[in-house]
Motif scaffolding. Structure first.
Motif, mmCIF file in Angstrom:
data_model
loop_
_atom_site.group_PDB
_atom_site.id
_atom_site.type_symbol
_atom_site.label_atom_id
_atom_site.label_comp_id
_atom_site.label_asym_id
_atom_site.label_seq_id
_atom_site.Cartn_x
_atom_site.Cartn_y
_atom_site.Cartn_z
ATOM 1 N N SER A 159 0.824 -1.211 0.000
ATOM 2 C CA SER A 159 0.000 0.000 0.000
ATOM 3 C C SER A 159 0.852 1.252 0.000
ATOM 4 C CB SER A 159 -1.026 0.005 1.139
ATOM 5 O OG SER A 159 -0.493 -0.504 2.310
ATOM 6 N N LEU A 160 0.280 2.261 -0.652
ATOM 7 C CA LEU A 160 0.947 3.548 -0.856
ATOM 8 C C LEU A 160 0.426 4.530 0.177
ATOM 9 C CD1 LEU A 160 2.617 5.311 -2.952
ATOM 10 C CD2 LEU A 160 0.404 5.801 -4.010
ATOM 11 N N GLY A 161 1.309 5.256 0.844
ATOM 12 C CA GLY A 161 0.825 6.261 1.789
ATOM 13 C C GLY A 161 1.914 6.785 2.693
ATOM 14 N N ASN A 162 1.491 7.683 3.588
ATOM 15 C CA ASN A 162 2.407 8.359 4.495
ATOM 16 C C ASN A 162 2.405 7.607 5.843
ATOM 17 O OD1 ASN A 162 3.874 10.231 5.942
ATOM 18 N ND2 ASN A 162 2.196 11.715 6.058
ATOM 19 N N TRP A 163 3.454 6.828 6.081
ATOM 20 C CA TRP A 163 3.560 5.977 7.287
ATOM 21 C C TRP A 163 2.240 5.227 7.559
ATOM 22 C CZ3 TRP A 163 8.171 5.249 6.659
ATOM 23 C CH2 TRP A 163 9.126 6.251 6.591
ATOM 24 N N TYR A 164 1.580 5.474 8.720
ATOM 25 C CA TYR A 164 0.374 4.692 9.026
ATOM 26 C C TYR A 164 -0.856 5.185 8.274
ATOM 27 C CZ TYR A 164 3.334 3.124 12.869
ATOM 28 O OH TYR A 164 4.367 2.610 13.613
ATOM 29 N N ASP A 165 -0.717 6.315 7.592
ATOM 30 C CA ASP A 165 -1.850 6.885 6.873
ATOM 31 C C ASP A 165 -1.937 6.238 5.489
ATOM 32 O OD1 ASP A 165 -3.909 8.414 6.030
ATOM 33 O OD2 ASP A 165 -2.763 10.284 5.867
ATOM 34 N N THR A 166 -2.328 4.989 5.465
ATOM 35 C CA THR A 166 -2.391 4.201 4.236
ATOM 36 C C THR A 166 -3.348 3.045 4.474
ATOM 37 O OG1 THR A 166 -1.073 2.941 2.660
ATOM 38 C CG2 THR A 166 -0.405 2.767 4.939
ATOM 39 N N GLN A 167 -3.577 2.252 3.426
ATOM 40 C CA GLN A 167 -4.458 1.096 3.630
ATOM 41 C C GLN A 167 -3.732 0.052 4.479
ATOM 42 O OE1 GLN A 167 -5.493 -1.060 0.102
ATOM 43 N NE2 GLN A 167 -6.492 -2.676 1.275
#
Ligand SMILES: C[S@@+](CC[C@H](N)C(=O)[O-])C[C@H]1O[C@@H](n2cnc3c(N)ncnc32)[C@H](O)[C@@H]1O
Length: 273
Positions: A159-167
């Protein structure tokens, strides 16, 4: 007149080992073949292909990017300029993560900032019963990690995102691992050697080098099960600060482990049960 490999190697401005690796890349041959055939004549196309690689190397481009691969944890990983070049130091992180889940059936693992995927893929292949999710904020890096997982036969979730802010997965993880960017943005090494060619966002957090580590350690308690483990890689002089972060976030038993050079490279701990 056509030159032989032996003549080329004798004349090369590069260290012999590097010149040999570039020739192996151009000719697509093993080291043994290269030694056995070093008096064969080379054709003009082969010489031109070699010169192109040699020029890149003489300009300072890292061998891993020129060859497009680097060995890690006994396996060959593809690397591109979109990802950090795998470092032997990071094997300490894989070792720490595997120890933390030893004996635990079907562990759930999260790798934050997976880059080329070396940590997530190594854990998934050594623990085929694990469910491993690999994340990154760089779509290009995730594509390299996916390519490595496929080529090496590892089954991962991405999953793509900013640290824990992702799926993320429903439920909590048994292990979170991360080798985040930890170089201070003012560190002069960023403008030197291989680091000049690596993605800046893989090297530095744009701040004091502890920013990404703070974010990862602070968020861990919301994503780990009680007794779950967090293992992070950090800089040679950051171990005490990282242990302090762990302690203030509910990891009472934080400890650091040394890499092959004897440097405290990885800090880990278990969330209070
Ligand atoms: C030091 S590299 C580590 C790559 C790989 N795990 C390894 O050990 O070779 C850090 C990785 O974190 C990613 N990264 C940086 N900031 C991030 C963020 N805010 N959220 C998710 N990933 C991030 C970078 O793109 C990079 O791939």
């Amino acid at each position: 007149m056509a030159h032989t490999l032996r003549e080329h190697l004798a004349d090369s401005p590069l260290p012999r080992l590097e010149a040999q690796l570039l020739w192996r890349q151009v000719l697509g041959v093993s080291r043994a073949w290269l030694i056995a055939h070093d008096t064969d004549p080379l054709d003009a196309a082969q010489e031109a292909a070699y010169r192109a690689l040699e020029t890149r190397r003489l300009a300072g481009e890292p061998m891993a990017y020129i060859l497009g691969r680097r060995e890690f944890w006994g396996r060959d990983f593809r690397v591109t300029p979109d990802v950090l070049i795998p470092r032997p130091d990071t094997e300490a992180l894989v070792e720490c993560g595997l120890q933390a889940i030893a004996g635990l059936p079907s562990p759930r693992v999260l790798d934050l900032g997976t880059g080329s995927g070396i940590v997530a893929v190594s854990i998934a292949l050594d623990r085929p019963d694990a469910r491993v999710r690999a994340t990154d904020c760089s779509p290009a890096a995730l594509a390299v990690a996916e390519m490595n997982a496929r080529a090496l036969g590892a089954t991962l979730l991405f999953s793509l995102g900013n640290w824990y802010d992702t799926q993320l997965d429903s439920g909590r993880y048994d292990l979170i691992v991360s080798n985040p960017p930890y170089i201070d943005s003012q560190d002069l090494h960023l403008a030197q050697g291989d680091l000049r060619f690596e993605p800046r966002g893989a090297l530095t957090d744009g701040a004091d080098g502890l920013d990404a580590l703070r974010c990862i350690v602070r968020g861990a308690a919301d994503h780990l099960r009680p007794g779950g483990a967090l293992c992070v890689e950090h800089g040679w002089d950051q171990a005490a600060a990282v242990r302090g972060l762990f302690q203030s976030e509910g990891f009472s038993d934080a400890a650091s482990q040394r890499d092959l050079a004897g440097i405290e490279r990885v800090t880990w701990g278990r969330l209070a049960a």
